[in-house]
Motif scaffolding. Structure first.
Motif, mmCIF file in Angstrom:
data_model
loop_
_atom_site.group_PDB
_atom_site.id
_atom_site.type_symbol
_atom_site.label_atom_id
_atom_site.label_comp_id
_atom_site.label_asym_id
_atom_site.label_seq_id
_atom_site.Cartn_x
_atom_site.Cartn_y
_atom_site.Cartn_z
ATOM 1 N N UNK A 33 0.818 -1.168 0.000
ATOM 2 C CA UNK A 33 0.057 0.000 0.029
ATOM 3 C C UNK A 33 0.840 1.309 0.046
ATOM 4 N N UNK A 34 0.241 2.339 -0.564
ATOM 5 C CA UNK A 34 0.999 3.546 -0.420
ATOM 6 C C UNK A 34 0.270 4.372 0.643
ATOM 7 N N UNK A 35 1.177 4.831 1.645
ATOM 8 C CA UNK A 35 0.583 5.244 2.940
ATOM 9 C C UNK A 35 1.307 6.706 2.984
ATOM 10 N N UNK A 36 0.449 7.624 3.875
ATOM 11 C CA UNK A 36 1.242 8.983 4.109
ATOM 12 C C UNK A 36 1.359 9.111 5.551
ATOM 13 N N UNK A 37 2.570 9.484 5.950
ATOM 14 C CA UNK A 37 2.998 9.635 7.424
ATOM 15 C C UNK A 37 2.725 10.980 7.616
ATOM 16 N N UNK A 46 9.330 -9.459 -0.114
ATOM 17 C CA UNK A 46 8.606 -8.902 -1.522
ATOM 18 C C UNK A 46 9.770 -7.809 -2.055
ATOM 19 N N UNK A 47 9.585 -7.694 -3.304
ATOM 20 C CA UNK A 47 10.326 -6.764 -3.953
ATOM 21 C C UNK A 47 10.042 -5.390 -3.723
ATOM 22 N N UNK A 48 10.761 -4.356 -3.606
ATOM 23 C CA UNK A 48 10.284 -2.759 -3.449
ATOM 24 C C UNK A 48 9.602 -2.636 -4.583
ATOM 25 N N UNK A 49 8.498 -1.900 -4.339
ATOM 26 C CA UNK A 49 7.540 -1.532 -5.425
ATOM 27 C C UNK A 49 8.282 -0.532 -6.304
ATOM 28 N N UNK A 50 7.738 -0.232 -7.412
ATOM 29 C CA UNK A 50 8.499 0.700 -8.545
ATOM 30 C C UNK A 50 8.520 2.094 -7.996
ATOM 31 N N UNK A 51 9.378 2.851 -8.625
ATOM 32 C CA UNK A 51 9.484 4.174 -8.098
ATOM 33 C C UNK A 51 8.465 5.306 -8.696
ATOM 34 N N UNK A 52 7.714 4.933 -9.614
ATOM 35 C CA UNK A 52 6.703 5.842 -10.101
ATOM 36 C C UNK A 52 5.486 5.711 -9.059
ATOM 37 N N UNK A 53 5.035 7.051 -8.533
ATOM 38 C CA UNK A 53 3.878 6.866 -7.724
ATOM 39 C C UNK A 53 2.520 6.887 -8.585
ATOM 40 N N UNK A 54 1.606 5.976 -8.031
ATOM 41 C CA UNK A 54 0.348 5.925 -8.457
ATOM 42 C C UNK A 54 -0.453 7.270 -8.625
ATOM 43 N N UNK A 55 -1.244 7.387 -9.705
ATOM 44 C CA UNK A 55 -1.599 8.464 -10.179
ATOM 45 C C UNK A 55 -2.221 9.366 -9.216
ATOM 46 N N UNK A 56 -3.326 8.676 -8.284
ATOM 47 C CA UNK A 56 -4.253 9.246 -7.215
ATOM 48 C C UNK A 56 -3.245 9.809 -6.163
ATOM 49 N N UNK A 57 -2.336 8.619 -5.769
ATOM 50 C CA UNK A 57 -1.293 9.183 -4.786
ATOM 51 C C UNK A 57 -0.476 10.382 -5.038
ATOM 52 N N UNK A 58 -0.160 10.280 -6.436
ATOM 53 C CA UNK A 58 0.887 11.517 -6.716
ATOM 54 C C UNK A 58 -0.042 12.746 -6.631
ATOM 55 N N UNK A 59 -1.379 12.654 -7.042
ATOM 56 C CA UNK A 59 -2.174 14.093 -6.790
ATOM 57 C C UNK A 59 -2.462 14.476 -5.562
ATOM 58 N N UNK A 60 -2.695 13.577 -4.769
ATOM 59 C CA UNK A 60 -2.832 13.907 -3.078
ATOM 60 C C UNK A 60 -1.743 14.634 -2.766
ATOM 61 N N UNK A 61 -0.375 13.816 -2.982
ATOM 62 C CA UNK A 61 0.802 14.566 -2.373
ATOM 63 C C UNK A 61 1.182 15.826 -3.044
ATOM 64 N N UNK A 62 0.926 15.986 -4.280
ATOM 65 C CA UNK A 62 1.323 17.163 -4.879
ATOM 66 C C UNK A 62 0.325 18.382 -4.304
ATOM 67 N N UNK A 63 -0.927 18.155 -4.088
ATOM 68 C CA UNK A 63 -1.744 18.797 -3.573
ATOM 69 C C UNK A 63 -1.479 19.305 -1.974
ATOM 70 N N UNK A 64 -0.892 18.491 -1.251
ATOM 71 C CA UNK A 64 -0.599 18.696 0.044
ATOM 72 C C UNK A 64 0.727 19.448 -0.097
ATOM 73 N N UNK A 65 1.631 19.112 -0.831
ATOM 74 C CA UNK A 65 2.796 19.810 -0.710
ATOM 75 C C UNK A 65 2.763 21.657 -1.151
ATOM 76 N N UNK A 66 1.753 21.361 -2.184
ATOM 77 C CA UNK A 66 1.397 22.995 -2.713
ATOM 78 C C UNK A 66 0.784 23.881 -1.669
ATOM 79 N N UNK A 67 0.050 23.129 -0.559
ATOM 80 C CA UNK A 67 -0.508 23.983 0.301
ATOM 81 C C UNK A 67 -1.445 24.997 -0.079
ATOM 82 N N UNK A 68 -2.518 24.463 -1.063
ATOM 83 C CA UNK A 68 -3.108 25.407 -1.883
ATOM 84 C C UNK A 68 -3.957 26.360 -0.886
ATOM 85 N N UNK A 69 -4.359 27.409 -1.249
ATOM 86 C CA UNK A 69 -5.216 28.511 -0.465
ATOM 87 C C UNK A 69 -6.655 28.685 -1.266
ATOM 88 N N UNK A 70 -7.349 27.686 -1.560
ATOM 89 C CA UNK A 70 -8.573 27.723 -2.272
ATOM 90 C C UNK A 70 -9.678 28.014 -1.391
#
Length: 553
Positions: A173-177, A406-430
């Protein structure tokens, strides 16, 4: 992004997750348990009062067959017989394990285990621990046992974004700390979803703040089917006031009397033989119909009179009595306002008796799983389900572990997780803060997916959810440079809530009858043919089917 690997990854640390963890670790697997709250301290298990089960204390007339029959009868034809049989057969051993690990059951004045009657069970089989704090006692017992295994670790404050699927198999799974503001990919040979229920999708609920339907959204997006999602149990007798106690379940309702604002004991019109001592689905629908007919209280409920049974309440339900007394609710002298509160979801991810889903390597247990309770859950069967099927899922998942890690997962982040993380890092002021979007979702489901439903409200609910989903693109986030952010957690939870809510609305719109906890004014009668709703994603859209169901074996 950090990489970690393990044999078994468990999402959720309530009774189901901890049971799975203990038995998986006992089997020799390396286990990681992640929880978006505090490990072994969050989720619905903490507030559970009693547990139904069999043991040396059982009534002479009780048996596994009798217990299974009661569950099947309560399920209105939707319960999977293979699951009811397993629960009735295994519960005695699971309770014995808990006692062996230190759980002490409540006893009567004769130093015998206290056994009480619960509505829907034809035989008394409800027991308790810690004077009505059974869930907390079970959690602490499991957690204490879990700490004896060196191959089991717990991570708190990690919320799961999505299940990783490689080559048609769950691979972690892809998880956010939330403390580190860091993305983790946890690779594993098996994943067990034990993330709890959906109560926080409604305004009034008995559930804690963590119950935002995460497991259902995660399973759906991983490609598995969800079964009978329209079957949502509203606890019929829950306090409406004071606000600090809103949603508190009055477990002793079968001892009391319910009245509408005309002073009429209205259950004589709905269940004249049993009155208030009936199953939760029937009682909730009766209360909702009284309220809809204009015979409700100022806060949208009815009256509960427990003044004549205070001694019994003090004896058998001391925890609830004490909470009420501490918050100024005088059960001895006053009628109290009660109404249905979102409590439990009978539907869920389709599983077999070992918790396996249709996706290899993915398991579900506890409230996240579906098929056992059908159209109505019997009182005190929630904890029973967790410890029985948590154990089976944990052991089975551990048995599937490979010799190689288990082998380490690929380095590419899945699309949904990438979008969520990108939004968090941008700290939008909508314009929209996550807490506001949560309230909007609750208002939608209060109207469209409450105790009584209609096609019009279900359709309107779907359309409104689509607009709320669009507002996620204009969100406002406050993200600290370091440390925990409640707003980031709520942002991710909103993602899960919207997906889960859409699935539930789809299932409810699909069932063209009233059965169990699903009552619709468009189809008020129950069909002679028993069908299940199955909800899944097809071509990127949530859809449901209505068809006979062959359970997995």
């Amino acid at each position: 992004m950090q990489y970690v690997t393990t044999d078994v990854l468990i999402i959720g640390s309530g009774a189901a997750g901890l049971s799975a963890a203990v038995y998986a670790a006992e089997s020799g697997a390396e286990v990681i348990v992640v929880d978006k709250g505090a490990s072994a301290k969050s989720g619905s298990t903490v507030g559970a009062v009693q547990i139904a089960g069999l043991g040396p204390w059982s009534m002479p007339e009780d048996s596994t067959a009798a217990y299974s029959r009661d569950i099947l009868e309560s399920g209105r034809g939707l319960s999977d017989p293979s699951l009811t049989e397993v629960l009735a057969r295994d519960i005695e051993e699971r309770l014995a394990d808990l006692q062996k690990w230190g759980l002490k059951l409540d006893e009567n004045e004769h130093q015998r285990v206290e056994v009480t009657k619960t509505s829907g069970h034809n035989i008394s089989r409800s027991i308790s621990a810690r004077k009505g704090k059974s869930g907390l006692g079970i959690l602490q017992t499991l957690f204490k046992q879990a700490k004896t295994y060196h191959n089991l670790s717990y991570w708190s404050d990690l919320i799961t974004l999505e299940i990783a699927v490689n080559n048609g198999k769950a691979a972690g799974a892809c998880v956010y700390n939330l403390k580190e503001n860091e993305l983790y990919w946890i690779g594993s040979n098996a994943v067990i979803l034990a993330a709890g229920g959906i109560g926080q999708l409604f305004s009034i609920t008995s559930n804690p703040v963590q119950a935002t339907g995460d497991g259902f959204a995660l399973g759906l997006e991983a490609g598995v089917s969800l079964l009978d999602l329209e079957q949502i149990q509203f606890y019929p007798v829950s306090l409406l006031t004071p606000p600090s106690l809103a949603g508190l379940c009055m477990s002793f309702y079968h001892l009391g009397k319910l009245f509408n604002t005309r002073g009429e004991r209205f259950m004589k019109h709905y269940e004249p033989q049993t009155m208030e001592d009936t199953t939760r689905d029937k009682l909730a629908i009766a209360i909702a119909r009284e309220i809809t007919a204009g015979r409700g209280t100022p806060n949208g409920g009815v009256w509960l009179d427990a003044t004549g049974v205070i001694d019994d309440i003090k004896t058998y339900f001391p925890h609830e009595y004490n909470i009420c007394t501490e918050r100024g609710v005088n059960l001895e002298k006053e009628w109290v306002e009660i109404g249905p509160a979102a409590h439990f979801i009978m539907g869920g991810i389709a599983v077999n008796a070992n918790g396996e889903t249709s996706l290899a390597g993915l398991y579900a247990a506890g409230e996240t799983a579906g098929g056992l309770h059908g159209g109505n859950r019997l009182g005190n069967n929630a904890l029973s389900e967790c410890i029985v099927f948590g154990k089976r899922a944990g052991e089975h998942a551990a048995a599937k572990k490979y010799k190689a890690r288990p082998s380490p997962l690929p380095s590419d982040i899945p699309a949904k997780s990438k979008w969520i993380v990108d939004v968090i890092r941008a700290a939008p002021k909508g314009e929209f803060r996550p807490v506001i979007l949560k309230d909007k979702i609750r208002r939608v489901l209060d109207t469209s997916l409450g105790v009584t439903r209609s096609n019009e409200n279900l359709t309107n609910g779907w359309d409104t959810l689509a607009s709320i989903q669009k507002q996620m693109e204009n969100v406002h986030l406050t993200v600290p440079a370091a440390g925990y952010s409640r707003e980031v957690l709520e942002f991710i939870e909103v993602q899960h809530m919207i997906e889960t809510a859409k699935a539930f609305l789809s299932a409810a719109k699909t069932r063209t009858e009233s059965r169990g906890a699903h009552f619709t004014i468009d189809y008020p009668d129950t069909s002679d043919e028993i069908r299940h709703t199955t909800t899944f994603i097809m071509d990127g859209r949530i859809t449901s089917r209505y068809e006979p169901k062959e359970y997995q074996s």
